[in-house]
Design a protein around this motif. Sequence first.
Motif, PDB file in Angstrom:
ATOM      1  N   SER A 159      15.846  18.474  13.894  1.00  0.00           N
ATOM      2  CA  SER A 159      16.630  17.285  13.054  1.00  0.00           C
ATOM      3  C   SER A 159      15.706  15.852  13.080  1.00  0.00           C
ATOM      4  CB  SER A 159      17.205  16.516  14.127  1.00  0.00           C
ATOM      5  OG  SER A 159      18.871  18.027  13.656  1.00  0.00           O
ATOM      6  N   SER A 160      14.965  15.915  13.681  1.00  0.00           N
ATOM      7  CA  SER A 160      13.381  14.098  14.161  1.00  0.00           C
ATOM      8  C   SER A 160      12.709  15.040  12.850  1.00  0.00           C
ATOM      9  CB  SER A 160      13.362  14.056  15.094  1.00  0.00           C
ATOM     10  OG  SER A 160      13.702  13.903  16.545  1.00  0.00           O
ATOM     11  N   THR A 161      12.384  15.751  12.479  1.00  0.00           N
ATOM     12  CA  THR A 161      11.202  16.748  12.240  1.00  0.00           C
ATOM     13  C   THR A 161      12.097  16.351  10.144  1.00  0.00           C
ATOM     14  OG1 THR A 161      10.219  18.019  13.420  1.00  0.00           O
ATOM     15  CG2 THR A 161       9.538  18.220  11.298  1.00  0.00           C
ATOM     16  N   LEU A 162      13.135  16.801  10.181  1.00  0.00           N
ATOM     17  CA  LEU A 162      13.976  16.668   8.765  1.00  0.00           C
ATOM     18  C   LEU A 162      13.816  15.312   8.595  1.00  0.00           C
ATOM     19  CD1 LEU A 162      15.388  17.697   6.488  1.00  0.00           C
ATOM     20  CD2 LEU A 162      17.284  17.576   7.753  1.00  0.00           C
ATOM     21  N   ARG A 163      14.061  13.970   9.628  1.00  0.00           N
ATOM     22  CA  ARG A 163      14.540  12.919   9.283  1.00  0.00           C
ATOM     23  C   ARG A 163      11.969  12.235   8.389  1.00  0.00           C
ATOM     24  NH1 ARG A 163      17.605  12.986  13.737  1.00  0.00           N
ATOM     25  NH2 ARG A 163      16.650  12.228  14.830  1.00  0.00           N
ATOM     26  N   GLY A 177       0.646  -1.482   0.036  1.00  0.00           N
ATOM     27  CA  GLY A 177       0.005   0.231  -0.180  1.00  0.00           C
ATOM     28  C   GLY A 177       0.910   1.555   0.160  1.00  0.00           C
ATOM     29  N   ALA A 178       0.113   2.014  -0.076  1.00  0.00           N
ATOM     30  CA  ALA A 178       0.403   3.975   0.139  1.00  0.00           C
ATOM     31  C   ALA A 178       1.065   4.709   1.563  1.00  0.00           C
ATOM     32  CB  ALA A 178       0.454   4.865  -0.606  1.00  0.00           C
ATOM     33  N   GLN A 179       1.848   4.926   2.079  1.00  0.00           N
ATOM     34  CA  GLN A 179       1.912   5.589   2.921  1.00  0.00           C
ATOM     35  C   GLN A 179       1.833   7.156   3.606  1.00  0.00           C
ATOM     36  OE1 GLN A 179       5.901   3.140   3.787  1.00  0.00           O
ATOM     37  NE2 GLN A 179       4.549   3.427   6.248  1.00  0.00           N
ATOM     38  N   VAL A 180       1.903   7.583   1.736  1.00  0.00           N
ATOM     39  CA  VAL A 180       1.933   8.846   1.816  1.00  0.00           C
ATOM     40  C   VAL A 180       0.395   9.167   0.830  1.00  0.00           C
ATOM     41  CG1 VAL A 180       4.194  10.088   2.091  1.00  0.00           C
ATOM     42  CG2 VAL A 180       3.352   8.880   0.205  1.00  0.00           C
ATOM     43  N   SER A 181      -0.387  10.748   0.610  1.00  0.00           N
ATOM     44  CA  SER A 181      -0.490  10.573  -0.100  1.00  0.00           C
ATOM     45  C   SER A 181      -0.696  11.373  -1.570  1.00  0.00           C
ATOM     46  CB  SER A 181      -1.977  11.590   0.333  1.00  0.00           C
ATOM     47  OG  SER A 181      -3.043  10.896   2.085  1.00  0.00           O
ATOM     48  N   ALA A 213      11.980  10.920   5.428  1.00  0.00           N
ATOM     49  CA  ALA A 213      11.178   9.731   4.973  1.00  0.00           C
ATOM     50  C   ALA A 213       9.449   9.360   4.873  1.00  0.00           C
ATOM     51  CB  ALA A 213      10.602   9.068   6.627  1.00  0.00           C
ATOM     52  N   THR A 214       8.674  10.230   4.922  1.00  0.00           N
ATOM     53  CA  THR A 214       7.868  11.073   3.847  1.00  0.00           C
ATOM     54  C   THR A 214       8.216  10.516   2.277  1.00  0.00           C
ATOM     55  OG1 THR A 214       6.545  11.833   5.344  1.00  0.00           O
ATOM     56  CG2 THR A 214       5.657  11.664   3.656  1.00  0.00           C
ATOM     57  N   LEU A 215       9.447  11.734   2.176  1.00  0.00           N
ATOM     58  CA  LEU A 215       9.739  11.569   1.016  1.00  0.00           C
ATOM     59  C   LEU A 215      10.159  10.054   0.357  1.00  0.00           C
ATOM     60  CD1 LEU A 215      10.600  13.434  -1.833  1.00  0.00           C
ATOM     61  CD2 LEU A 215      12.932  13.982  -0.292  1.00  0.00           C
ATOM     62  N   GLU A 216      10.985   9.416   0.772  1.00  0.00           N
ATOM     63  CA  GLU A 216      11.318   8.027   0.271  1.00  0.00           C
ATOM     64  C   GLU A 216      10.320   7.345   0.465  1.00  0.00           C
ATOM     65  OE1 GLU A 216      14.211   5.363  -0.811  1.00  0.00           O
ATOM     66  OE2 GLU A 216      14.245   7.398  -0.407  1.00  0.00           O
ATOM     67  N   PHE A 217       8.978   7.383   0.978  1.00  0.00           N
ATOM     68  CA  PHE A 217       7.244   7.419   1.123  1.00  0.00           C
ATOM     69  C   PHE A 217       6.957   6.742  -0.610  1.00  0.00           C
ATOM     70  CE2 PHE A 217       7.611   6.634   5.934  1.00  0.00           C
ATOM     71  CZ  PHE A 217       7.702   5.573   6.162  1.00  0.00           C
ATOM     72  N   THR A 218       7.294   8.023  -1.121  1.00  0.00           N
ATOM     73  CA  THR A 218       7.134   8.002  -2.502  1.00  0.00           C
ATOM     74  C   THR A 218       7.151   7.303  -3.445  1.00  0.00           C
ATOM     75  OG1 THR A 218       8.638  10.113  -2.906  1.00  0.00           O
ATOM     76  CG2 THR A 218       6.106  10.565  -1.764  1.00  0.00           C
ATOM     77  N   ASN A 219       8.508   6.332  -3.029  1.00  0.00           N
ATOM     78  CA  ASN A 219       8.604   5.314  -3.945  1.00  0.00           C
ATOM     79  C   ASN A 219       8.776   3.911  -3.599  1.00  0.00           C
ATOM     80  OD1 ASN A 219      10.164   7.187  -5.771  1.00  0.00           O
ATOM     81  ND2 ASN A 219      12.037   7.352  -4.514  1.00  0.00           N
ATOM     82  N   ASP A 237       3.257  11.386  -6.332  1.00  0.00           N
ATOM     83  CA  ASP A 237       3.993  12.801  -6.632  1.00  0.00           C
ATOM     84  C   ASP A 237       4.453  12.824  -5.309  1.00  0.00           C
ATOM     85  OD1 ASP A 237       4.135  15.509  -7.821  1.00  0.00           O
ATOM     86  OD2 ASP A 237       1.746  15.740  -7.170  1.00  0.00           O
ATOM     87  N   ALA A 238       5.665  13.402  -5.887  1.00  0.00           N
ATOM     88  CA  ALA A 238       6.233  14.162  -4.281  1.00  0.00           C
ATOM     89  C   ALA A 238       7.170  15.343  -4.138  1.00  0.00           C
ATOM     90  CB  ALA A 238       8.401  13.194  -4.821  1.00  0.00           C
ATOM     91  N   THR A 239       6.313  16.527  -4.876  1.00  0.00           N
ATOM     92  CA  THR A 239       6.142  17.155  -4.995  1.00  0.00           C
ATOM     93  C   THR A 239       5.997  18.232  -3.210  1.00  0.00           C
ATOM     94  OG1 THR A 239       5.283  17.693  -7.052  1.00  0.00           O
ATOM     95  CG2 THR A 239       5.412  19.786  -5.905  1.00  0.00           C
ATOM     96  N   ILE A 240       5.187  17.679  -2.575  1.00  0.00           N
ATOM     97  CA  ILE A 240       4.604  18.430  -1.350  1.00  0.00           C
ATOM     98  C   ILE A 240       5.991  17.972   0.187  1.00  0.00           C
ATOM     99  CG2 ILE A 240       3.115  18.253   0.438  1.00  0.00           C
ATOM    100  CD1 ILE A 240       1.183  18.270  -1.327  1.00  0.00           C
ATOM    101  N   ALA A 241       6.846  16.828  -0.372  1.00  0.00           N
ATOM    102  CA  ALA A 241       6.930  15.974   0.279  1.00  0.00           C
ATOM    103  C   ALA A 241       8.308  17.198   0.327  1.00  0.00           C
ATOM    104  CB  ALA A 241       7.425  14.279   0.007  1.00  0.00           C
ATOM    105  N   GLU A 242       9.010  16.826  -1.078  1.00  0.00           N
ATOM    106  CA  GLU A 242      10.581  17.361  -1.538  1.00  0.00           C
ATOM    107  C   GLU A 242      10.471  19.143  -0.334  1.00  0.00           C
ATOM    108  OE1 GLU A 242      10.809  18.000  -5.771  1.00  0.00           O
ATOM    109  OE2 GLU A 242      11.199  15.630  -5.144  1.00  0.00           O
ATOM    110  N   THR A 243       9.341  19.701  -0.892  1.00  0.00           N
ATOM    111  CA  THR A 243       9.039  21.541  -0.288  1.00  0.00           C
ATOM    112  C   THR A 243       9.298  21.001   1.436  1.00  0.00           C
ATOM    113  OG1 THR A 243       7.445  22.161  -2.392  1.00  0.00           O
ATOM    114  CG2 THR A 243       7.132  22.941  -0.056  1.00  0.00           C
ATOM    115  N   ASN A 244       8.309  20.297   1.960  1.00  0.00           N
ATOM    116  CA  ASN A 244       8.390  20.244   3.073  1.00  0.00           C
ATOM    117  C   ASN A 244      10.349  19.729   3.348  1.00  0.00           C
ATOM    118  OD1 ASN A 244       6.435  20.425   3.691  1.00  0.00           O
ATOM    119  ND2 ASN A 244       5.959  18.559   3.587  1.00  0.00           N
TER     120      ASN A 244
END
Length: 459
Positions: free
Chosen positions: A175-179, A69-73, A183-189, A97-104
């Motif tokens: 740093s935790s928020t960034l990690r 399944g998908a862990q991100v929207s 991870a959310t960005l990685e979940f787009t793959n 689509d990773a646009t929002i995840a990359e921006t965050n």
Amino acid sequence: MSKTKVLKNRWVMIAVAAVAVVAAWLAWQAIWGGEKAPVYQTAEVTKGDIEVSISAAGKVAPKETVTVGAQVSGQLTELLVDAGDLVEQGQLLARIDATIAETNVEGSRAQLKELQASRKQQVATLELAKADAERAKMLFENDAIARADYEAAQSNHTVAVGKLDAIDAQIDRQSSTLRAQQATLEFTNIYAPVAGTVVSLDAVEGQTLNANQTAPTILSLADLTVMTVETDVSEADVLRVKPGQDAWFSTLGDSTRRWETTVRQILPTPEVLNDVVLYKAMLDIDNPDNLLKPEMTAQVFFVTGSAKDAVLVPVTALQANPERRQRPQGEGRGQQTASAEGRAREGRAQGGFMQAEASEPAGAGPQEDSRRKAFTEARKAHPDAEVATVLVIGPDGTPRPRPVLIGLKTRTQAEVIYGLEAGQTVVTGEVSLSRSSTASGPSGQQGQRRPMGPPPGRM
């Protein structure tokens, strides 16, 4: 017409009628006249394999199935596999689509850099406050400054230490928020969690996936090299099915192939369908050639007993309690006067041997004693065997009862543990020629099969 020709025709008619009467009488005598010797249905004792089993229906399913399944929207931008594809563990399956995840991630990284810069400033402030505090302490000890100035310097140093600790905590949090955002960005793959075959696709390219409440399913992976047969066993049979028990099954696509396996487990919770209680029995089977497919229908057989190269007879040849023959007076054993119930009880008490010995000719005492002793020893060696009697065709064509010990038994065949050898002929039934004694003529039918048992006057 002349008188001579008329007389000639009359004699011809008389001759034809006489022939017809003689032929009818001969036919009646051949079919209904006199007693007819019984005609037996027989079968040869053979050697072969026998198996007793419990049958049940089931279906084939992969032993291991993983839903991906998908862990991100986001929108499903790429779907890189199709149903039936073989994939390796870690292989890229799809992209969201990773646009929002990359921006965050970029925003969190910038905030982290800002905090790191603030920490550098606070470190410098802390070093200055530390130096002031040390100087104030030295001057206060020499009575060069007032106590208030000394305490103010010490307080400034403590405040600087606290500000640095606060900035360090903010850096850890960012740093935790960034990690997490990385991870959310990685979940787009979407990667394959296990190696297997893509058995279904539940999403298509361009579809928007919403993972805020539940994880939307993209596809399903299954390892088709090992399959499981899920079998429904009734409560009447489940106590005879055990884990590790031998079993085999066939499929509708190839009913001639026998898939050998064993029972892995029996699930404890039953399923009730229309007041019928069914338990799930799980059987695993290797499927290296991918011949077994999910959802195939399987006819499963749980083996409760089997024997190789056993002596076999048809079940119709077995007689549990055949009638015993009434011996004529003077044959050496006296006239049999016991009731039918008493004779049956006597035969069971002797393990079936008394059922057969009544048809033996007089004067065979030592031979009977030897056979009785051998039969008794066989009974002791096989206490769980069933005792029965069969009619064996002798060299003169006459059937003779013989006690036997029966082991495994199916609907059509029985295993003979003792009493028969391969190649012998046994009676499986009798074809009788019945006739009517009424004056209206014969009413019986030729070819009627009598119940299994010895012929009248022979037992």
